[in-house]
Motif scaffolding. Structure first.
Motif, PDB file in Angstrom:
ATOM      1  N   TYR A 159     -30.068 -36.424  -4.307  1.00 33.87           N
ATOM      2  CA  TYR A 159     -29.794 -34.989  -4.361  1.00 33.87           C
ATOM      3  C   TYR A 159     -28.506 -34.731  -5.143  1.00 33.87           C
ATOM      4  O   TYR A 159     -27.734 -35.645  -5.426  1.00 33.87           O
ATOM      5  CB  TYR A 159     -29.672 -34.426  -2.936  1.00 33.87           C
ATOM      6  CG  TYR A 159     -28.472 -34.921  -2.165  1.00 33.87           C
ATOM      7  CD1 TYR A 159     -27.302 -34.163  -2.083  1.00 33.87           C
ATOM      8  CD2 TYR A 159     -28.497 -36.154  -1.503  1.00 33.87           C
ATOM      9  CE1 TYR A 159     -26.197 -34.616  -1.382  1.00 33.87           C
ATOM     10  CE2 TYR A 159     -27.403 -36.612  -0.800  1.00 33.87           C
ATOM     11  CZ  TYR A 159     -26.246 -35.841  -0.737  1.00 33.87           C
ATOM     12  OH  TYR A 159     -25.149 -36.304  -0.042  1.00 33.87           O
ATOM     13  N   ASN A 175     -25.053 -32.159  -5.452  1.00 35.49           N
ATOM     14  CA  ASN A 175     -24.181 -31.088  -4.974  1.00 35.49           C
ATOM     15  C   ASN A 175     -23.659 -30.243  -6.131  1.00 35.49           C
ATOM     16  O   ASN A 175     -23.272 -29.091  -5.938  1.00 35.49           O
ATOM     17  CB  ASN A 175     -22.988 -31.665  -4.204  1.00 35.49           C
ATOM     18  CG  ASN A 175     -23.385 -32.203  -2.842  1.00 35.49           C
ATOM     19  OD1 ASN A 175     -24.314 -31.708  -2.209  1.00 35.49           O
ATOM     20  ND2 ASN A 175     -22.685 -33.238  -2.378  1.00 35.49           N
ATOM     21  N   PRO A 193     -27.560 -39.110   1.931  1.00 36.76           N
ATOM     22  CA  PRO A 193     -26.622 -38.156   2.528  1.00 36.76           C
ATOM     23  C   PRO A 193     -25.544 -38.816   3.374  1.00 36.76           C
ATOM     24  O   PRO A 193     -24.417 -38.323   3.443  1.00 36.76           O
ATOM     25  CB  PRO A 193     -27.521 -37.251   3.370  1.00 36.76           C
ATOM     26  CG  PRO A 193     -28.746 -38.055   3.623  1.00 36.76           C
ATOM     27  CD  PRO A 193     -28.935 -38.912   2.418  1.00 36.76           C
ATOM     28  N   TYR A 234     -22.391 -41.543  -3.502  1.00 35.48           N
ATOM     29  CA  TYR A 234     -22.178 -40.138  -3.869  1.00 35.48           C
ATOM     30  C   TYR A 234     -21.795 -40.044  -5.344  1.00 35.48           C
ATOM     31  O   TYR A 234     -20.696 -39.623  -5.708  1.00 35.48           O
ATOM     32  CB  TYR A 234     -21.097 -39.524  -2.979  1.00 35.48           C
ATOM     33  CG  TYR A 234     -21.389 -39.671  -1.504  1.00 35.48           C
ATOM     34  CD1 TYR A 234     -22.614 -39.270  -0.974  1.00 35.48           C
ATOM     35  CD2 TYR A 234     -20.444 -40.220  -0.642  1.00 35.48           C
ATOM     36  CE1 TYR A 234     -22.893 -39.413   0.374  1.00 35.48           C
ATOM     37  CE2 TYR A 234     -20.719 -40.358   0.708  1.00 35.48           C
ATOM     38  CZ  TYR A 234     -21.940 -39.965   1.212  1.00 35.48           C
ATOM     39  OH  TYR A 234     -22.210 -40.108   2.548  1.00 35.48           O
ATOM     40  N   LYS A 242     -19.659 -32.887   1.335  1.00 34.72           N
ATOM     41  CA  LYS A 242     -20.297 -32.167   2.435  1.00 34.72           C
ATOM     42  C   LYS A 242     -19.832 -32.729   3.781  1.00 34.72           C
ATOM     43  O   LYS A 242     -19.366 -33.863   3.866  1.00 34.72           O
ATOM     44  CB  LYS A 242     -21.819 -32.274   2.325  1.00 34.72           C
ATOM     45  CG  LYS A 242     -22.403 -31.702   1.039  1.00 34.72           C
ATOM     46  CD  LYS A 242     -22.247 -30.194   0.972  1.00 34.72           C
ATOM     47  CE  LYS A 242     -22.990 -29.623  -0.233  1.00 34.72           C
ATOM     48  NZ  LYS A 242     -22.869 -28.159  -0.334  1.00 34.72           N
ATOM     49  N   GLU A 293     -21.325 -36.123   4.738  1.00 34.46           N
ATOM     50  CA  GLU A 293     -21.107 -37.267   3.855  1.00 34.46           C
ATOM     51  C   GLU A 293     -19.902 -38.081   4.328  1.00 34.46           C
ATOM     52  O   GLU A 293     -18.868 -37.528   4.706  1.00 34.46           O
ATOM     53  CB  GLU A 293     -20.904 -36.789   2.414  1.00 34.46           C
ATOM     54  CG  GLU A 293     -22.136 -36.110   1.836  1.00 34.46           C
ATOM     55  CD  GLU A 293     -21.901 -35.507   0.466  1.00 34.46           C
ATOM     56  OE1 GLU A 293     -22.897 -35.166  -0.198  1.00 34.46           O
ATOM     57  OE2 GLU A 293     -20.731 -35.358   0.058  1.00 34.46           O
TER      58      GLU A 293
END
Length: 212
Positions: free
Chosen positions: A145, A147, A159, A169, A185, A188
């Motif tokens: 994903y 951010n 995540p 990340y 987040k 995370e």
């Protein structure tokens, strides 16, 4: 970081990376070039210019070796503040050292394995560093994903990163490459940043604030 601590961590890298040992100087240069030229033809390891993860692995290997051996001319601006211990790299970064580590691994396996199938993990042990490179440099540009919207294919693999110490990340990292904490987040977790905080409090390193 003091020169003494720098050398200490060079030795730690050699012990923990073993047959996968890479020069911190050359890796640092390659990493900075990756950020400067992400997903372009000048990127030293881009999934956008390789057909599969093994082709990426080979591309990364060739570009890394070219940097280490000085075959690629790198602008001086990318060399600033990188750790360097040429004499140690010369000792640790050669086939004699890699074969010695290989013999050591085989000896450990011979002592500990109890089933034939356990030997199948031996090649993974030899190539652990390269496999970790695939996880970040291939998967984190293919799956996961985002951010942030950035001008590259970087993604966050998972995540909650309990495996890669914050390197999962990757999208966060490409958005703010100078930020020590890759987690953004609330869910995370960047364990690597936690370790850096501890080292900062012990005055081994000095964390600098980064505006984001």
């Amino acid at each position: 970081m003091s020169r003494a601590w720098e050398k200490f961590f060079y030795i730690c890298c050699f012990i923990t990376q073993g047959s996968s040992y890479i020069s911190a100087t050359s890796y640092g240069l390659m990493h900075r070039l990756h950020h400067a030229h992400t997903d372009t033809e000048k990127d030293p390891h881009s999934p956008s210019y390789t057909d599969n993860m093994f082709a990426l692995l080979w591309q990364t290997r060739n570009n890394y070796n070219s940097i280490f051996l000085g075959r690629i001319k790198v602008d001086d601006k990318y060399k600033k503040d990188l750790p360097e211990w040429a004499a140690f790299d010369k000792m640790a970064h050669n086939w004699i050292a890699r074969l010695a580590w290989g013999a050591f691994y085989i000896g450990i396996y011979a002592l500990l394995v109890t089933q034939w199938w356990m030997w199948l993990f031996l090649p993974i042990t030899f190539a652990m560093g390269a496999l970790q490179g695939i996880a970040v440099n291939w998967w984190a540009h293919k799956f996961g994903y985002r951010n942030y919207t950035v001008n590259n294919t970087s993604r966050n693999i998972m995540p909650v990163d309990l495996i890669f110490w914050g390197e999962a990340y990757h999208n966060n990292h490409h958005k703010n490459p100078g930020r020590a904490n890759n987690a953004v987040k609330w869910f995370e977790i960047d364990a690597g940043y936690g370790l850096m905080i501890l080292m900062h409090k012990m005055r081994i390193i000095k964390l600098k604030p980064v505006n984001i």
